[in-house]
Motif scaffolding. Structure first.
Motif, PDB file in Angstrom:
ATOM      1  N   ILE A  84       8.529  -0.193   3.252  1.00  0.00           N
ATOM      2  CA  ILE A  84       9.138   0.418   2.079  1.00  0.00           C
ATOM      3  C   ILE A  84       8.818  -0.502   0.908  1.00  0.00           C
ATOM      4  CG2 ILE A  84      11.292   1.064   0.966  1.00  0.00           C
ATOM      5  CD1 ILE A  84      12.428   1.533   3.780  1.00  0.00           C
ATOM      6  N   ARG A 100       8.340   3.851  -7.163  1.00  0.00           N
ATOM      7  CA  ARG A 100       7.993   3.870  -5.735  1.00  0.00           C
ATOM      8  C   ARG A 100       6.713   4.664  -5.543  1.00  0.00           C
ATOM      9  NH1 ARG A 100      12.660   5.087  -1.721  1.00  0.00           N
ATOM     10  NH2 ARG A 100      10.924   4.557  -0.392  1.00  0.00           N
ATOM     11  N   GLU A 102       5.991   6.772  -3.347  1.00  0.00           N
ATOM     12  CA  GLU A 102       6.292   8.149  -2.965  1.00  0.00           C
ATOM     13  C   GLU A 102       6.476   9.048  -4.183  1.00  0.00           C
ATOM     14  OE1 GLU A 102       8.089   5.545  -1.799  1.00  0.00           O
ATOM     15  OE2 GLU A 102       7.551   5.478   0.322  1.00  0.00           O
ATOM     16  N   ASP A 104       4.641   8.964  -6.863  1.00  0.00           N
ATOM     17  CA  ASP A 104       3.348   9.204  -7.508  1.00  0.00           C
ATOM     18  C   ASP A 104       2.753  10.513  -6.999  1.00  0.00           C
ATOM     19  OD1 ASP A 104       0.846   9.131  -8.653  1.00  0.00           O
ATOM     20  OD2 ASP A 104       0.435   7.057  -8.076  1.00  0.00           O
ATOM     21  N   THR A 108      -1.265  11.001  -1.564  1.00  0.00           N
ATOM     22  CA  THR A 108      -0.883  11.808  -0.410  1.00  0.00           C
ATOM     23  C   THR A 108       0.012  10.958   0.499  1.00  0.00           C
ATOM     24  OG1 THR A 108      -2.794  11.133   0.899  1.00  0.00           O
ATOM     25  CG2 THR A 108      -3.063  13.078  -0.515  1.00  0.00           C
ATOM     26  N   ARG A 109       0.577  11.568   1.517  1.00  0.00           N
ATOM     27  CA  ARG A 109       1.420  10.808   2.455  1.00  0.00           C
ATOM     28  C   ARG A 109       0.614   9.705   3.130  1.00  0.00           C
ATOM     29  NH1 ARG A 109       4.376  14.751   6.368  1.00  0.00           N
ATOM     30  NH2 ARG A 109       5.377  12.813   6.974  1.00  0.00           N
ATOM     31  N   VAL A 112       0.243   6.835   0.714  1.00  0.00           N
ATOM     32  CA  VAL A 112       1.504   6.099   0.582  1.00  0.00           C
ATOM     33  C   VAL A 112       1.687   5.163   1.769  1.00  0.00           C
ATOM     34  CG1 VAL A 112       4.022   6.349   0.570  1.00  0.00           C
ATOM     35  CG2 VAL A 112       2.612   7.833  -0.847  1.00  0.00           C
ATOM     36  N   LYS A 113       1.368   5.639   2.958  1.00  0.00           N
ATOM     37  CA  LYS A 113       1.493   4.802   4.155  1.00  0.00           C
ATOM     38  C   LYS A 113       0.581   3.586   4.065  1.00  0.00           C
ATOM     39  CE  LYS A 113       1.255   4.953   9.166  1.00  0.00           C
ATOM     40  NZ  LYS A 113       0.943   5.726  10.344  1.00  0.00           N
ATOM     41  N   THR A 116       1.918   1.026   1.424  1.00  0.00           N
ATOM     42  CA  THR A 116       3.103   0.279   1.839  1.00  0.00           C
ATOM     43  C   THR A 116       2.860  -0.637   3.025  1.00  0.00           C
ATOM     44  OG1 THR A 116       3.825   2.144   3.189  1.00  0.00           O
ATOM     45  CG2 THR A 116       4.698   2.002   0.954  1.00  0.00           C
TER      46      THR A 116
END
Length: 138
Positions: A84, A100, A102, A104, A108-109, A112-113, A116
Motif C-alpha cells: 500500500i 494514491r 489507485e 490515477d 490499470t490494476r 498499480v500492483k 506498489t
C-alpha cells in the motif's frame, strides 16, 4: 590423408579432422553461430543465479531484504508481495496533497500492483507525479 574428387578438388577423408578421430571442421559463420549460442546459454544461466554469488556474498545482505537482484531471478517467481503506497505532494502555497496510485485514472490494476510492489517502479512513478504537478503549476 587427402583424396582427389572427380572435379580435381581435394578434401579430407571422412573420420579425420582437427579434433582427431571423428572431429570436423567448422566454417567461420558456423563458429560465430556456435559462439553466439554458447554465450546466449551462459548469460541465461548466470543472470538468474547472480544473486547467489554477487549480492549475497559481497556485502552480507540478502536480495529478499535489499531487493537487489530480483529482476530476472528464477526464485522470485515463487513469492508474491502486497503493498500500500501513497505520495504526498506539496504545492506552491505549502498545502500537502495526498495521492494514491489507485486514484490515477491512467493506471490499470496491473500497473498499480507493480508501482506498489517494486521500488524502482515507485521511483519512476514518483518522478512522473512530480512532473505532472509541476506542469499543472502546483
Amino acid at each position: 590423408i587427402r583424396v582427389g574428387t572427380p572435379h580435381g578438388q581435394t578434401m579430407r577423408r571422412a573420420g579425420r579432422g582437427p579434433l582427431g578421430r571423428g572431429g570436423r571442421y567448422y566454417t567461420t559463420p558456423q563458429k560465430l553461430v556456435l559462439a553466439f549460442i554458447g554465450c546466449y546459454f551462459v548469460v541465461h544461466l548466470v543472470v538468474p543465479l547472480r544473486h547467489f554469488f554477487l549480492y549475497n556474498g559481497l556485502r552480507g545482505d540478502h536480495p529478499n531484504w535489499s531487493e537487489e537482484g530480483h529482476l530476472a531471478a528464477w526464485h522470485m517467481m515463487l513469492r508474491s508481495k502486497v503493498g500500500i503506497m501513497f505520495f504526498v505532494a506539496t504545492d506552491t502555497e505549502g498545502r500537502q496533497i495526498m495521492f494514491r496510485p489507485e486514484m490515477d485514472p491512467t493506471l490499470t490494476r496491473r500497473h498499480v500492483k507493480k508501482v506498489t510492489n517494486r521500488p524502482h517502479t515507485s521511483l519512476v512513478y514518483a518522478k512522473y507525479i512530480s512532473k505532472v504537478f509541476r506542469a499543472a503549476g502546483q
